[in-house]
Design a protein around this motif. Structure first.
Motif, PDB file in Angstrom:
ATOM      1  N   ARG A  79      10.143   6.339   5.539  1.00 10.08           N
ATOM      2  CA  ARG A  79      11.393   5.825   4.976  1.00 10.08           C
ATOM      3  C   ARG A  79      11.166   5.277   3.562  1.00 10.08           C
ATOM      4  O   ARG A  79      11.929   5.586   2.635  1.00 10.08           O
ATOM      5  CB  ARG A  79      11.964   4.720   5.860  1.00 10.08           C
ATOM      6  CG  ARG A  79      13.304   4.166   5.371  1.00 10.08           C
ATOM      7  CD  ARG A  79      13.734   2.940   6.153  1.00 10.08           C
ATOM      8  NE  ARG A  79      13.726   3.185   7.579  1.00 10.08           N
ATOM      9  CZ  ARG A  79      12.948   2.548   8.439  1.00 10.08           C
ATOM     10  NH1 ARG A  79      12.108   1.631   8.011  1.00 10.08           N
ATOM     11  NH2 ARG A  79      13.013   2.814   9.724  1.00 10.08           N
ATOM     12  N   VAL A  80      10.119   4.472   3.401  1.00 11.84           N
ATOM     13  CA  VAL A  80       9.835   3.906   2.085  1.00 11.84           C
ATOM     14  C   VAL A  80       9.492   5.002   1.086  1.00 11.84           C
ATOM     15  O   VAL A  80       9.932   4.971  -0.075  1.00 11.84           O
ATOM     16  CB  VAL A  80       8.688   2.875   2.179  1.00 11.84           C
ATOM     17  CG1 VAL A  80       8.266   2.416   0.791  1.00 11.84           C
ATOM     18  CG2 VAL A  80       9.122   1.679   3.019  1.00 11.84           C
ATOM     19  N   VAL A  84       0.827  -1.209   0.000  1.00 12.40           N
ATOM     20  CA  VAL A  84       0.000   0.000   0.000  1.00 12.40           C
ATOM     21  C   VAL A  84       0.862   1.260   0.000  1.00 12.40           C
ATOM     22  O   VAL A  84       0.466   2.289  -0.578  1.00 12.40           O
ATOM     23  CB  VAL A  84      -0.957  -0.013   1.215  1.00 12.40           C
ATOM     24  CG1 VAL A  84      -0.196   0.067   2.524  1.00 12.40           C
ATOM     25  CG2 VAL A  84      -1.970   1.121   1.118  1.00 12.40           C
ATOM     26  N   VAL A  85       2.036   1.214   0.608  1.00 11.65           N
ATOM     27  CA  VAL A  85       2.917   2.390   0.632  1.00 11.65           C
ATOM     28  C   VAL A  85       3.427   2.696  -0.771  1.00 11.65           C
ATOM     29  O   VAL A  85       3.459   3.861  -1.196  1.00 11.65           O
ATOM     30  CB  VAL A  85       4.097   2.171   1.596  1.00 11.65           C
ATOM     31  CG1 VAL A  85       4.935   3.445   1.701  1.00 11.65           C
ATOM     32  CG2 VAL A  85       3.598   1.761   2.971  1.00 11.65           C
ATOM     33  N   ILE A  86       3.821   1.663  -1.497  1.00  8.23           N
ATOM     34  CA  ILE A  86       4.299   1.857  -2.863  1.00  8.23           C
ATOM     35  C   ILE A  86       3.173   2.364  -3.755  1.00  8.23           C
ATOM     36  O   ILE A  86       3.361   3.292  -4.557  1.00  8.23           O
ATOM     37  CB  ILE A  86       4.860   0.535  -3.434  1.00  8.23           C
ATOM     38  CG1 ILE A  86       5.928  -0.057  -2.494  1.00  8.23           C
ATOM     39  CG2 ILE A  86       5.427   0.760  -4.824  1.00  8.23           C
ATOM     40  CD1 ILE A  86       7.142   0.797  -2.345  1.00  8.23           C
ATOM     41  N   LEU A  87       2.003   1.778  -3.619  1.00  8.19           N
ATOM     42  CA  LEU A  87       0.868   2.193  -4.444  1.00  8.19           C
ATOM     43  C   LEU A  87       0.456   3.621  -4.134  1.00  8.19           C
ATOM     44  O   LEU A  87       0.112   4.394  -5.043  1.00  8.19           O
ATOM     45  CB  LEU A  87      -0.305   1.239  -4.223  1.00  8.19           C
ATOM     46  CG  LEU A  87      -1.512   1.414  -5.151  1.00  8.19           C
ATOM     47  CD1 LEU A  87      -1.089   1.288  -6.614  1.00  8.19           C
ATOM     48  CD2 LEU A  87      -2.597   0.393  -4.823  1.00  8.19           C
ATOM     49  N   LEU A 145      -6.070   3.963  -9.915  1.00  7.62           N
ATOM     50  CA  LEU A 145      -5.071   3.994  -8.855  1.00  7.62           C
ATOM     51  C   LEU A 145      -5.707   4.199  -7.486  1.00  7.62           C
ATOM     52  O   LEU A 145      -5.354   3.520  -6.512  1.00  7.62           O
ATOM     53  CB  LEU A 145      -4.043   5.097  -9.130  1.00  7.62           C
ATOM     54  CG  LEU A 145      -2.906   4.761 -10.085  1.00  7.62           C
ATOM     55  CD1 LEU A 145      -2.009   5.968 -10.297  1.00  7.62           C
ATOM     56  CD2 LEU A 145      -2.074   3.596  -9.559  1.00  7.62           C
ATOM     57  N   TYR A 146      -6.643   5.124  -7.393  1.00  7.42           N
ATOM     58  CA  TYR A 146      -7.261   5.401  -6.102  1.00  7.42           C
ATOM     59  C   TYR A 146      -8.146   4.249  -5.649  1.00  7.42           C
ATOM     60  O   TYR A 146      -8.207   3.927  -4.459  1.00  7.42           O
ATOM     61  CB  TYR A 146      -8.069   6.689  -6.160  1.00  7.42           C
ATOM     62  CG  TYR A 146      -7.231   7.950  -6.260  1.00  7.42           C
ATOM     63  CD1 TYR A 146      -5.864   7.886  -6.527  1.00  7.42           C
ATOM     64  CD2 TYR A 146      -7.784   9.209  -6.100  1.00  7.42           C
ATOM     65  CE1 TYR A 146      -5.096   9.023  -6.631  1.00  7.42           C
ATOM     66  CE2 TYR A 146      -7.033  10.361  -6.196  1.00  7.42           C
ATOM     67  CZ  TYR A 146      -5.677  10.265  -6.468  1.00  7.42           C
ATOM     68  OH  TYR A 146      -4.925  11.406  -6.569  1.00  7.42           O
ATOM     69  N   ILE A 147      -8.843   3.618  -6.602  1.00  7.02           N
ATOM     70  CA  ILE A 147      -9.643   2.452  -6.242  1.00  7.02           C
ATOM     71  C   ILE A 147      -8.742   1.328  -5.752  1.00  7.02           C
ATOM     72  O   ILE A 147      -9.000   0.689  -4.715  1.00  7.02           O
ATOM     73  CB  ILE A 147     -10.487   1.984  -7.449  1.00  7.02           C
ATOM     74  CG1 ILE A 147     -11.557   3.037  -7.797  1.00  7.02           C
ATOM     75  CG2 ILE A 147     -11.155   0.636  -7.146  1.00  7.02           C
ATOM     76  CD1 ILE A 147     -12.352   2.708  -9.042  1.00  7.02           C
ATOM     77  N   GLY A 148      -7.654   1.078  -6.480  1.00  5.79           N
ATOM     78  CA  GLY A 148      -6.706   0.052  -6.062  1.00  5.79           C
ATOM     79  C   GLY A 148      -6.067   0.378  -4.724  1.00  5.79           C
ATOM     80  O   GLY A 148      -5.859  -0.508  -3.881  1.00  5.79           O
ATOM     81  N   LEU A 149      -5.746   1.648  -4.506  1.00  8.49           N
ATOM     82  CA  LEU A 149      -5.140   2.068  -3.248  1.00  8.49           C
ATOM     83  C   LEU A 149      -6.096   1.844  -2.084  1.00  8.49           C
ATOM     84  O   LEU A 149      -5.698   1.347  -1.017  1.00  8.49           O
ATOM     85  CB  LEU A 149      -4.751   3.549  -3.341  1.00  8.49           C
ATOM     86  CG  LEU A 149      -4.170   4.202  -2.091  1.00  8.49           C
ATOM     87  CD1 LEU A 149      -2.930   3.465  -1.614  1.00  8.49           C
ATOM     88  CD2 LEU A 149      -3.841   5.665  -2.376  1.00  8.49           C
ATOM     89  N   LEU A 150      -7.361   2.197  -2.274  1.00  4.64           N
ATOM     90  CA  LEU A 150      -8.346   2.011  -1.214  1.00  4.64           C
ATOM     91  C   LEU A 150      -8.533   0.532  -0.882  1.00  4.64           C
ATOM     92  O   LEU A 150      -8.578   0.144   0.295  1.00  4.64           O
ATOM     93  CB  LEU A 150      -9.673   2.640  -1.640  1.00  4.64           C
ATOM     94  CG  LEU A 150     -10.795   2.642  -0.592  1.00  4.64           C
ATOM     95  CD1 LEU A 150     -10.352   3.395   0.653  1.00  4.64           C
ATOM     96  CD2 LEU A 150     -12.068   3.258  -1.167  1.00  4.64           C
ATOM     97  N   LEU A 151      -8.627  -0.297  -1.914  1.00  4.27           N
ATOM     98  CA  LEU A 151      -8.786  -1.728  -1.696  1.00  4.27           C
ATOM     99  C   LEU A 151      -7.555  -2.318  -1.000  1.00  4.27           C
ATOM    100  O   LEU A 151      -7.684  -3.159  -0.090  1.00  4.27           O
ATOM    101  CB  LEU A 151      -9.029  -2.439  -3.028  1.00  4.27           C
ATOM    102  CG  LEU A 151     -10.362  -2.150  -3.726  1.00  4.27           C
ATOM    103  CD1 LEU A 151     -10.414  -2.836  -5.092  1.00  4.27           C
ATOM    104  CD2 LEU A 151     -11.532  -2.605  -2.861  1.00  4.27           C
ATOM    105  N   CYS A 152      -6.377  -1.889  -1.427  1.00  4.42           N
ATOM    106  CA  CYS A 152      -5.141  -2.389  -0.824  1.00  4.42           C
ATOM    107  C   CYS A 152      -5.060  -1.991   0.648  1.00  4.42           C
ATOM    108  O   CYS A 152      -4.664  -2.793   1.506  1.00  4.42           O
ATOM    109  CB  CYS A 152      -3.932  -1.856  -1.593  1.00  4.42           C
ATOM    110  SG  CYS A 152      -2.362  -2.605  -1.127  1.00  4.42           S
TER     111      CYS A 152
END
Length: 412
Positions: A122-123, A11-14, A43-50
């Motif tokens: 950090r990431v 989720v941090v990378i996304l 991207l936002y849908i994937g980020l929310l799901l992740c």
């Protein structure tokens, strides 16, 4: 359970990709996909799901400074509300979407910072360093350059490129300090600075100077020549080699852009006109401004000048004194939250995020619109919010008892 297994993962990378991508559209690479053309949608849908899928691994945490997000969201809410008094012919839909997207990203980073702020910061900083390499290598091929020879890459303009380059410089310094003064992390700095100059962004270079000034005032370093000699010598040698080998390729451009146009002719890219219009609209509508996108609707300076290129002046013109007050409260809240962070939690990650956020904020005085300020809000939020694991360790317990400012997830 081991603490490292509870850290946020993909989720941090996304989230970083979603934040950096901005308003990237697929038509830039020759694709036309309805609805999904704006990459923010998938991207936002994937980020929310992740984020939802990983949320079960969130351990019980306390966090300092979470309240600093409230003034930011208050500013965004006011800007969205200003649609109601915007000029009837103002196109407010896209800008409303931009503000909602920025608010979404800020909330996502709030959640992740409460989860594990040090790991997330950090990431994120390492991702910015990697992105700087990708942008520099892409621009060095000659592809994606803007008109006039200004360096840019991957569909972004020169003002985006210079931000990524300077963030690469700042994260190089962070990695150098974090690694125990290993010189290899300083090697990219001359290249990133070369790319920043090649972008032709005068505002970006001015923002770098502002950030350096703030850092010197805050750190007030005492020169230790035994520690500075090796890194300074390395940077000097690399800079000379780069100037000799690659300098001639942009020498004429630098001469015309920075010396002749700026110093000789006083060329400002019409920023003086935009700033004057913003001030004029502020004085005409001093309390609540013209409303969202009122600047473009009233000034009518053409499609190329749709916004002020200065965040405070833009807020003043479209939000009036009320908007400026909310902007000031948002900045003050972030500073206050960072200043009140216990020293035990003020890590190199937090300090670097603060300086990166200050740099992006300084660039917002010369270029960009509301959505272009998203990285400033994200980085300053990461600097201000520090998570504390709920464990029996003496340091964490003392921090919580001494400050009394740590809020638990249950209490909010």
């Amino acid at each position: 359970m081991n603490q490292s297994t509870n850290r946020p993962g993909l989720v941090v990378i996304l989230a970083f990709v979603a934040a950096l991508a901005g308003r990237f559209v697929l038509t830039r690479i020759g694709l036309d996909v309805p609805i999904l053309d704006d990459v923010r949608v998938p991207l936002y849908i994937g980020l929310l799901l992740c984020l939802m899928l990983e949320s079960h691994r969130m351990g019980p945490r306390a966090a300092t400074g979470t309240w600093c997000v409230l003034p930011i969201l208050g500013l965004f809410g006011y800007q969205l509300l200003s649609v109601t008094w915007a000029p009837s012919h103002a196109v407010t839909g896209p800008m409303s979407g931009d503000i909602a997207a920025t608010a979404f990203l800020v909330v996502v980073y709030l959640v992740m910072a409460r989860w594990d702020s040090e790991h997330v910061t950090r990431v994120t900083l390492c991702c910015f360093h990697a992105a700087a390499w990708v942008y520099l290598l892409a621009a060095s091929t000659g592809r994606g350059h803007a008109p006039g020879g200004r360096w840019a890459a991957l569909g972004g303009g020169p003002n985006v490129f210079v931000r990524v380059m300077i963030l690469g410089v700042l994260t190089s310094l962070y990695l150098y300090i974090r690694s125990g003064d290993r010189l290899r992390w300083l090697v990219p700095i001359p290249g990133f600075l070369f790319g920043a100059i090649a972008s032709g962004s005068r505002g970006g270079m001015a923002a770098l100077a502002v950030t350096a000034g703030v850092a010197l005032l805050a750190i007030r370093p005492r020169p230790r020549w035994d520690r500075l000699a090796r890194p300074a010598g390395l940077l000097l040698v690399l800079s000379v080699v780069l100037a000799v080998t690659a300098g001639p390729t942009i020498a004429g451009f630098v001469q015309s852009r920075f010396v002749e146009a700026t110093v000789g002719q006083g060329y400002t890219s019409d920023r003086d006109v935009l700033f004057a219009w913003a001030l004029r609209l502020f004085w005409q509508h001093p309390l609540i401004g013209t409303g969202l996108n009122g600047f473009h609707a009233i000034a009518d300076l053409g499609e190329g000048e749709r916004y002020v290129h200065n965040l405070p002046l833009s807020v003043a013109a479209e939000g009036g004194f009320a908007g400026l007050t909310l902007l000031g409260l948002a900045w003050f809240g972030l500073w206050r939250a960072y200043a009140r962070t216990p020293r035990a939690l003020r890590t190199p990650e937090a300090r670097t995020a603060a300086y990166c956020g200050i740099f992006i904020g300084a660039t917002c005085l010369f270029s960009g619109d509301y959505f272009d300020a998203r990285l400033m809000w994200i980085l300053l939020v990461l600097a201000a919010i520090r998570s504390v694991p709920q464990r029996s360790g003496a340091v964490d317990s003392r921090v919580i008892r001494r400050t009394g400012k740590v809020s638990t997830p249950e209490a909010g």
